[in-house]
Design a protein around this motif. Structure first.
Motif, PDB file in Angstrom:
ATOM      1  N   LYS A 193      -9.765   3.740   0.901  1.00  0.00           N
ATOM      2  CA  LYS A 193      -9.266   2.419   1.288  1.00  0.00           C
ATOM      3  C   LYS A 193      -8.767   2.456   2.726  1.00  0.00           C
ATOM      4  O   LYS A 193      -8.184   3.451   3.167  1.00  0.00           O
ATOM      5  CB  LYS A 193      -8.115   2.004   0.361  1.00  0.00           C
ATOM      6  CG  LYS A 193      -7.515   0.645   0.697  1.00  0.00           C
ATOM      7  CD  LYS A 193      -6.446   0.259  -0.316  1.00  0.00           C
ATOM      8  CE  LYS A 193      -5.167   1.054  -0.110  1.00  0.00           C
ATOM      9  NZ  LYS A 193      -4.079   0.590  -0.995  1.00  0.00           N
ATOM     10  N   LEU A 194      -8.994   1.373   3.447  1.00  0.00           N
ATOM     11  CA  LEU A 194      -8.428   1.202   4.782  1.00  0.00           C
ATOM     12  C   LEU A 194      -7.181   0.339   4.643  1.00  0.00           C
ATOM     13  O   LEU A 194      -7.265  -0.859   4.384  1.00  0.00           O
ATOM     14  CB  LEU A 194      -9.442   0.525   5.710  1.00  0.00           C
ATOM     15  CG  LEU A 194     -10.773   1.262   5.926  1.00  0.00           C
ATOM     16  CD1 LEU A 194     -11.709   0.414   6.773  1.00  0.00           C
ATOM     17  CD2 LEU A 194     -10.551   2.630   6.546  1.00  0.00           C
ATOM     18  N   GLY A 195      -6.033   0.969   4.779  1.00  0.00           N
ATOM     19  CA  GLY A 195      -4.776   0.255   4.619  1.00  0.00           C
ATOM     20  C   GLY A 195      -4.272  -0.329   5.932  1.00  0.00           C
ATOM     21  O   GLY A 195      -4.505   0.221   7.011  1.00  0.00           O
ATOM     22  N   VAL A 196      -3.595  -1.447   5.844  1.00  0.00           N
ATOM     23  CA  VAL A 196      -3.009  -2.079   7.024  1.00  0.00           C
ATOM     24  C   VAL A 196      -1.916  -1.167   7.590  1.00  0.00           C
ATOM     25  O   VAL A 196      -1.072  -0.680   6.835  1.00  0.00           O
ATOM     26  CB  VAL A 196      -2.408  -3.453   6.649  1.00  0.00           C
ATOM     27  CG1 VAL A 196      -1.576  -4.028   7.790  1.00  0.00           C
ATOM     28  CG2 VAL A 196      -3.526  -4.417   6.244  1.00  0.00           C
ATOM     29  N   GLU A 231      -8.937   8.079   7.787  1.00  0.00           N
ATOM     30  CA  GLU A 231      -9.496   8.044   6.439  1.00  0.00           C
ATOM     31  C   GLU A 231     -10.844   8.774   6.369  1.00  0.00           C
ATOM     32  O   GLU A 231     -11.197   9.348   5.340  1.00  0.00           O
ATOM     33  CB  GLU A 231      -9.636   6.604   5.956  1.00  0.00           C
ATOM     34  CG  GLU A 231      -8.315   5.888   5.754  1.00  0.00           C
ATOM     35  CD  GLU A 231      -7.400   6.582   4.747  1.00  0.00           C
ATOM     36  OE1 GLU A 231      -7.888   7.389   3.932  1.00  0.00           O
ATOM     37  OE2 GLU A 231      -6.185   6.321   4.783  1.00  0.00           O
ATOM     38  N   GLN A 232     -11.594   8.774   7.465  1.00  0.00           N
ATOM     39  CA  GLN A 232     -12.855   9.513   7.500  1.00  0.00           C
ATOM     40  C   GLN A 232     -12.604  11.006   7.350  1.00  0.00           C
ATOM     41  O   GLN A 232     -13.352  11.717   6.658  1.00  0.00           O
ATOM     42  CB  GLN A 232     -13.583   9.236   8.817  1.00  0.00           C
ATOM     43  CG  GLN A 232     -14.995   9.811   8.875  1.00  0.00           C
ATOM     44  CD  GLN A 232     -15.943   9.151   7.889  1.00  0.00           C
ATOM     45  OE1 GLN A 232     -16.029   7.931   7.843  1.00  0.00           O
ATOM     46  NE2 GLN A 232     -16.640   9.942   7.101  1.00  0.00           N
ATOM     47  N   HIS A 267      -2.750  -9.099  11.763  1.00  0.00           N
ATOM     48  CA  HIS A 267      -2.746  -8.869  13.214  1.00  0.00           C
ATOM     49  C   HIS A 267      -3.107  -7.425  13.564  1.00  0.00           C
ATOM     50  O   HIS A 267      -2.467  -6.799  14.417  1.00  0.00           O
ATOM     51  CB  HIS A 267      -1.374  -9.228  13.805  1.00  0.00           C
ATOM     52  CG  HIS A 267      -0.925 -10.618  13.478  1.00  0.00           C
ATOM     53  ND1 HIS A 267      -1.530 -11.752  13.991  1.00  0.00           N
ATOM     54  CD2 HIS A 267       0.060 -11.075  12.638  1.00  0.00           C
ATOM     55  CE1 HIS A 267      -0.937 -12.833  13.510  1.00  0.00           C
ATOM     56  NE2 HIS A 267       0.015 -12.451  12.678  1.00  0.00           N
ATOM     57  N   VAL A 268      -4.135  -6.921  12.900  1.00  0.00           N
ATOM     58  CA  VAL A 268      -4.598  -5.557  13.167  1.00  0.00           C
ATOM     59  C   VAL A 268      -5.653  -5.604  14.271  1.00  0.00           C
ATOM     60  O   VAL A 268      -6.672  -6.287  14.140  1.00  0.00           O
ATOM     61  CB  VAL A 268      -5.208  -4.918  11.895  1.00  0.00           C
ATOM     62  CG1 VAL A 268      -5.754  -3.522  12.194  1.00  0.00           C
ATOM     63  CG2 VAL A 268      -4.168  -4.853  10.783  1.00  0.00           C
ATOM     64  N   THR A 269      -5.405  -4.887  15.355  1.00  0.00           N
ATOM     65  CA  THR A 269      -6.333  -4.881  16.484  1.00  0.00           C
ATOM     66  C   THR A 269      -7.535  -3.985  16.182  1.00  0.00           C
ATOM     67  O   THR A 269      -7.517  -3.181  15.248  1.00  0.00           O
ATOM     68  CB  THR A 269      -5.641  -4.359  17.747  1.00  0.00           C
ATOM     69  OG1 THR A 269      -5.311  -2.978  17.553  1.00  0.00           O
ATOM     70  CG2 THR A 269      -4.371  -5.153  18.051  1.00  0.00           C
ATOM     71  N   LEU A 300      -7.606  -0.617  13.824  1.00  0.00           N
ATOM     72  CA  LEU A 300      -8.583  -0.443  12.756  1.00  0.00           C
ATOM     73  C   LEU A 300      -9.365   0.847  12.956  1.00  0.00           C
ATOM     74  O   LEU A 300      -9.580   1.614  12.002  1.00  0.00           O
ATOM     75  CB  LEU A 300      -9.537  -1.638  12.719  1.00  0.00           C
ATOM     76  CG  LEU A 300     -10.710  -1.548  11.731  1.00  0.00           C
ATOM     77  CD1 LEU A 300     -10.212  -1.386  10.295  1.00  0.00           C
ATOM     78  CD2 LEU A 300     -11.609  -2.778  11.849  1.00  0.00           C
ATOM     79  N   ALA A 301      -9.769   1.122  14.185  1.00  0.00           N
ATOM     80  CA  ALA A 301     -10.520   2.339  14.478  1.00  0.00           C
ATOM     81  C   ALA A 301      -9.688   3.584  14.179  1.00  0.00           C
ATOM     82  O   ALA A 301     -10.207   4.584  13.659  1.00  0.00           O
ATOM     83  CB  ALA A 301     -10.972   2.342  15.936  1.00  0.00           C
TER      84      ALA A 301
END
Length: 206
Positions: free
Chosen positions: A54-57, A98-99, A85-87, A91-92
């Motif tokens: 999962k990609l969490g905020v 997570e990768q 408001h995640v830039t 995100l990257a």
């Protein structure tokens, strides 16, 4: 409570699935694997994993804004990302972290063993429940990429409206309980302790 634990959930889910010829069952580590193991036993099918993260905020990691998985699968909910408001840079950064964990888990659980061949087979994707659906969607895309002829997404519990965001991702959607007023997956289990790496390996090695 609907389920005693993940094994009980897996047995109930297997009963709902019925007979599926030439199936492969894949569980989402960690919590989905004990459920998937019970399904695989009943179906008489091989068991494998589908590693998804999962990609969490940022600052609120329990809130998912997407997911990534093996083979480059990626799902991002732009509505959640923008509302939080995640830039792009943030995100990257989350994706990089997570990768790294995704690669660690894939190596840890597979231990150098090749994945089960999915090409031309019916693949049953199993988790211990669905909340946002991001990880389930990524998992369905992964097994499609690996050549699954038919995808069945199966979970013990999910919100009443869970099918809305997953139509087209799987050929069949199966759930034992679809309650309204859904808060958290763990609320429907008497025992929902975190699944350990050791438990995942025990299930995979049979």
């Amino acid at each position: 409570m609907y389920f005693t634990d993940r094994k009980d959930a897996g047995r109930q889910l297997a009963a709902r699935l019925g007979t599926i010829p030439d199936a492969v069952v894949v569980g989402l580590p960690r919590g989905g694997v004990p459920v998937a193991a019970e399904v695989a036993k009943v179906l008489g099918a091989p068991l494998d994993i589908c590693v998804v993260r999962k990609l969490g905020v940022p600052r609120q990691p329990e809130l998912g804004m997407g997911a990534i998985g093996e083979g480059g699968a990626r799902v991002v909910n732009e509505y959640v990302r923008q509302a939080a408001h995640v830039t792009n840079a943030q995100l990257a950064a989350v994706e990089r972290a997570e990768q790294a964990e995704l690669a660690r888990r894939a190596e840890r659980y597979r231990g150098g063993r090749p994945p089960v061949e999915l090409r031309g087979r019916t693949v049953v994707v199993v988790d211990d429940g669905i909340a946002t659906g991001f990880t389930a969607k990524a998992a369905c895309r992964i097994v499609r990429q690996r050549g699954a002829a038919r995808v069945v997404l199966a979970v013990p519990v999910a919100p009443a409206e869970w099918r809305d965001g997953l139509r087209g991702e799987a050929d069949r959607l199966v759930c034992v309980h679809e309650p309204r007023g859904f808060l958290a997956i763990g609320a429907f289990y008497a025992d929902f302790d975190q699944t350990t790496d050791a438990e995942v390996l025990d299930a995979l090695l049979g």
